[in-house]
Design an enzyme around this catalytic site. Sequence first.
Site, PDB file in Angstrom:
ATOM      1  N   TYR A   1      -2.806  -7.864   4.708  1.00 32.21           N
ATOM      2  CA  TYR A   1      -4.052  -7.098   4.866  1.00 32.21           C
ATOM      3  C   TYR A   1      -4.766  -7.525   6.138  1.00 32.21           C
ATOM      4  CZ  TYR A   1      -8.853  -5.570   3.792  1.00 32.21           C
ATOM      5  OH  TYR A   1     -10.110  -5.022   3.842  1.00 32.21           O
TER       6      TYR A   1
ATOM      7  N   ILE B   1     -18.103  -7.456   0.200  1.00 30.52           N
ATOM      8  CA  ILE B   1     -19.015  -6.425  -0.309  1.00 30.52           C
ATOM      9  C   ILE B   1     -18.992  -6.477  -1.827  1.00 30.52           C
ATOM     10  CG2 ILE B   1     -19.612  -3.972  -0.286  1.00 30.52           C
ATOM     11  CD1 ILE B   1     -17.831  -3.700   2.208  1.00 30.52           C
TER      12      ILE B   1
END
Length: 262
Positions: A154, A187
């Site tokens: 990622y 987040i």
Amino acid sequence: MDFNFENELSGKIALVTGGTKGTGKAIADRLSKAGATVIVTARNKPEDQPGHIHFIAADLSRPEGTQKVVEEILAEYGHLDILINNMGSSETPGGGFTVLSDHDWEATIQTNLLAPVRLDRGFLPGMVGRGEGVIIHIASIQARLPLYDSTLPYAAAKAGLVNYSKSLSNEVSPKGVRVLTVSPGWIMTSASGRMIERIADSSGGTIEQATHSVMNALGGIPFGRPAWPEEVAELVGFLASPRAAYLTGTEYVIDGGTIPTI
């Protein structure tokens, strides 16, 4: 220059990938409130999908999925003004380099790098032809602060996305298309909340302790908490608006101070 913030995107057609939940949903809502006609994509339509937002079911990790989205939008609307490449995920196993297979790498790169590239390829000719448009790539601070033991593919894919975004901007900004990157830190989405609950359950600690353990793994968040999806969406809404007309080719980090260097 005078701007009407409430209707500053009136008449604009916007696509938000991965726009049915989390940060993507917050971005879609923000653009819709600014007056844009908003299209969102995901593999499956949620039960609570707002009727005023156009949903397209598609697997963007596959070329045929991106092609479906491009063809459907151009057939119905004729063009696209704003493209928010928000979709991204990391589903690889933890354990570092040795546990990762070719499939882990390929699937992650398809989702986090090649899907945005293919969508850009589908919509950029129209933007260039009209001499206007905005493309925003949602990357991650992991492009610069990788967690090698858990999200190596990622992080590598997002680093590639940041570099690609800058290169693309150099090519198309002279033709009227603005290209930007937004790199969030952690987040607090519903998925993050579930992760915190799992950590708390497995460790026998509290939600607060589990939250701090994740922040510590990131090297600390000076602001003291993760971002809310709406905070990231507000930045994206500004960058997509006429108020940001001179901004292009830049990466905007929104991480509460997580990255320890300037």
